[in-house]
Design an enzyme around this catalytic site. Structure first.
Site, PDB file in Angstrom:
ATOM      1  N   SER A  63       0.858  -1.190   0.000  1.00 26.68           N
ATOM      2  CA  SER A  63       0.000   0.000   0.000  1.00 26.68           C
ATOM      3  C   SER A  63       0.896   1.241   0.000  1.00 26.68           C
ATOM      4  CB  SER A  63      -0.880  -0.008   1.253  1.00 26.68           C
ATOM      5  OG  SER A  63      -0.040   0.119   2.398  1.00 26.68           O
ATOM      6  N   ASP A 114      -0.906  -1.617  -4.103  1.00 21.36           N
ATOM      7  CA  ASP A 114      -2.271  -1.753  -3.595  1.00 21.36           C
ATOM      8  C   ASP A 114      -2.858  -0.340  -3.406  1.00 21.36           C
ATOM      9  OD1 ASP A 114      -4.501  -3.051  -2.540  1.00 21.36           O
ATOM     10  OD2 ASP A 114      -3.669  -3.182  -0.507  1.00 21.36           O
ATOM     11  N   GLY A 153      -9.837  -4.508   7.152  1.00 24.57           N
ATOM     12  CA  GLY A 153      -9.661  -4.538   8.600  1.00 24.57           C
ATOM     13  C   GLY A 153     -10.342  -5.714   9.274  1.00 24.57           C
ATOM     14  N   HIS A 182     -11.403  -7.603  -2.498  1.00 28.23           N
ATOM     15  CA  HIS A 182     -10.657  -6.930  -1.428  1.00 28.23           C
ATOM     16  C   HIS A 182     -11.287  -7.306  -0.089  1.00 28.23           C
ATOM     17  CE1 HIS A 182      -7.976  -3.825  -3.329  1.00 28.23           C
ATOM     18  NE2 HIS A 182      -8.519  -4.427  -4.378  1.00 28.23           N
ATOM     19  N   GLY A 183     -10.605  -6.938   0.973  1.00 25.85           N
ATOM     20  CA  GLY A 183     -11.160  -7.155   2.308  1.00 25.85           C
ATOM     21  C   GLY A 183     -11.508  -8.612   2.543  1.00 25.85           C
ATOM     22  N   ASP A 232      -4.709  -9.222   4.211  1.00 26.39           N
ATOM     23  CA  ASP A 232      -3.732  -8.515   5.024  1.00 26.39           C
ATOM     24  C   ASP A 232      -4.009  -8.758   6.512  1.00 26.39           C
ATOM     25  OD1 ASP A 232      -1.863  -6.805   6.047  1.00 26.39           O
ATOM     26  OD2 ASP A 232      -2.740  -4.963   5.287  1.00 26.39           O
TER      27      ASP A 232
HETATM   28  P1  13P Z   1      -8.235  -7.458   4.759  1.00 31.24           P
HETATM   29  O1  13P Z   1      -8.212  -6.302   5.700  1.00 31.24           O
HETATM   30  O2  13P Z   1      -9.525  -8.201   4.810  1.00 31.24           O
HETATM   31  O3  13P Z   1      -7.081  -8.378   4.947  1.00 31.24           O
HETATM   32  O4  13P Z   1      -8.130  -6.879   3.274  1.00 31.24           O
HETATM   33  C1  13P Z   1      -6.908  -6.462   2.732  1.00 31.24           C
HETATM   34  C2  13P Z   1      -7.077  -5.765   1.429  1.00 31.24           C
HETATM   35  O5  13P Z   1      -8.117  -5.810   0.793  1.00 31.24           O
HETATM   36  C3  13P Z   1      -5.915  -5.019   0.905  1.00 31.24           C
HETATM   37  O6  13P Z   1      -6.237  -4.224  -0.199  1.00 31.24           O
END
Ligand code: 13P
Length: 349
Positions: free
Chosen positions: A50, A83, A190, A223-224, A268
Site C-alpha cells: 500500500s 495496492d 480490517g 478486497h477485504g 492482510d
Molecule cells: P483485509 O483487511 O480483509 O485483509 O483486506 C486487505 C485488502 O483488501 C488489501 O487491499
C-alpha cells in the site's frame, strides 16, 4: 526468475480455475513469510504494498527486498503490485521502481477518503491504463467503494454503502480497459467486517456472479478478504489483546467467488493477527526476552502458516511451475497489438 506480470499470473489462474492470494507486506519478515509459504506449497504469488507500506519501509528498501525474494526463489512466479494507488503519480512512481502491476483506486478521490464520481474514476483509471500498458504493466481498477479504512485509505463505513452496480462495472471495463477489477460486494478492510457470520444480506455474492457473467474476460478482485479466524482472535486476546468479537469473509465464500471469476484475493488482516498473536505470546510467556529475533521468528512462522493455508484453499498451490514468465517488454507489445484487450466489446470476438 524476474518479477512477472500480474496479468500473466491471473490469465494462468483463469485457465487453471484457481485464485491467487495477494498478500500485503511492510517489511522483510512478511516477505520472507510469503516466500516460505509459496515455496512450501509451490505457489505463484502476488505481493502487494500500500502507499502506507511504501512510506513505512521506504520504497527502495521494500523493492530491493522483493528483488531478493525473486532471486532467492527462481522457481516461484512473483508479481509485485501497488495496492490502492490514489493517483496517477502513485502508480507512475511504482512503475518507475519496477512494480509489475498497479491498482488505480479511482473509486475515491486523491485524498483516499471521499468517493469520486463515475466519470472521475474512468478518467484517472484510463490514464493509468494507457501509461501502464505501454510499459507492459498490469492495471487493477475499482468500481463501487469498499468499507473500512486500511492504512489511512478508505471511505470508512460498512461495506454495504456503495455496492458495485453491474451495469456500471461493464461500462467501466469498456471505457478503461483494466486487466482486473475490484468490486464492492459488502466486504471492508480490517478486522471488523461483520458482526455475525455473513449471509447473503451483507455479503453480496449474487452481485459478483452477475458481474462475472457480463464481464468474463476481466479478472475480478475481492478486497477485504481476510477470514478473521476465531483461533487467531483468541490467541491475540489470550495474551493481553482486546479484540471485540468479529467475523470475516468465510473461505467457502471466497471459493464460490473463485468459481465465478475471482482471480485475486486480497489478504492482510489475517496475517497481522497471526503476527501480533505470536509476538504477544512470547512477551506474555517469556517476559525476560528482549532479542527481537525471539519474537520475530515465531511471528514470521505464524504468518507463513496462514499464507500457506490460504494458498491451498484458493487453489494456487502446485501451480508455480506451470509456466515461464513472459518478459514485461513482450507484454507491452501484446497490449499494443490488442492481443490482451479485455474490453467487453472486443474481448468476446
Ligand atoms: P483485509 O483487511 O480483509 O485483509 O483486506 C486487505 C485488502 O483488501 C488489501 O487491499
Amino acid at each position: 526468475m524476474p518479477l512477472v506480470s500480474m496479468r500473466q499470473l491471473l490469465d494462468e489462474a483463469a485457465k487453471g480455475g484457481y485464485g491467487v492470494g495477494a498478500f500485503n507486506v511492510n517489511d522483510m519478515e512478511q516477505i520472507q513469510a510469503i516466500m516460505m509459504a509459496a515455496k512450501q506449497t509451490k505457489s505463484p504469488v502476488i505481493v502487494q504494498a500500500s502507499r502506507g507500506a511504501r512510506a513505512f519501509a521506504e520504497d527502495l528498501y521494500l523493492f530491493k527486498l522483493i528483488q531478493a525474494a525473486a532471486e532467492l526463489n527462481p522457481d516461484i512466479p512473483i508479481a509485485m503490485h501497488q495496492d490502492h494507488g490514489n493517483s496517477f503519480e502513485t502508480c507512475r512512481s511504482a512503475i518507475a521502481l519496477g512494480y509489475t502491476s498497479v491498482m488505480m483506486d479511482g473509486s475515491l478521490k486523491e485524498d483516499g477518503k471521499t468517493p469520486s464520481t463515475f466519470d472521475e474514476n474512468v478518467d484517472v483509471t484510463r490514464r493509468v491504463v494507457d501509461y501502464a500498458h505501454e510499459r507492459g504493466v498490469t492495471v487493477e481498477g475499482e468500481i463501487g467503494v469498499l468499507g473500512g479504512v486500511e492504512d489511512g485509505h478508505g471511505a470508512g463505513g460498512s461495506g454495504l454503502e456503495h455496492i458495485t452496480d453491474p451495469d456500471q462495472a461493464v461500462e467501466f471495463a469498456e471505457r478503461t480497459g483494466v486487466d482486473a477489477l475490484a468490486i464492492a460486494i459488502g466486504t471492508s478492510h480490517g478486522a471488523y467486517k461483520f458482526n455475525k457470520k455473513p449471509d447473503g444480506s451483507v455479503l453480496k455474492m449474487d452481485v459478483l456472479i452477475a458481474i462475472h457473467k457480463r464481464l468474463p474476460y476481466t479478472h475480478l478482485v475481492m478486497h477485504g478478504s481476510s477470514s478473521v479466524p476465531k483461533e487467531l482472535q483468541d490467541i491475540v486476546n489470550k495474551y493481553g489483546g482486546s479484540l471485540k468479537p468479529t467475523w470475516g469473509v468465510p473461505v467457502e465464500e471466497i471459493q464460490l467467488g473463485i468459481r465465478n471469476g475471482v482471480r485475486k484475493v486480497n489478504v492482510d488482516t489475517d496475517n497481522r493477527l497471526a503476527i501480533t498473536g505470536a509476538i504477544r505470546k512470547v512477551f506474555a510467556e517469556t517476559p525476560e526476552k528482549f532479542d527481537p529475533r525471539d519474537y520475530m521468528k515465531p511471528a514470521r512462522e505464524a504468518m507463513a502458516k496462514v499464507v500457506s493455508e490460504r494458498m491451498t484453499e484458493f487453489g494456487q498451490a502446485g501451480h508455480a511451475g506451470d509456466y515461464t514468465p513472459i518478459p514485461i517488454s513482450k507484454m507491452a507489445e501484446d497490449y499494443k497489438s490488442g492481443k490482451l484487450d479485455t474490453r467487453p466489446s472486443v474481448a468476446a470476438h
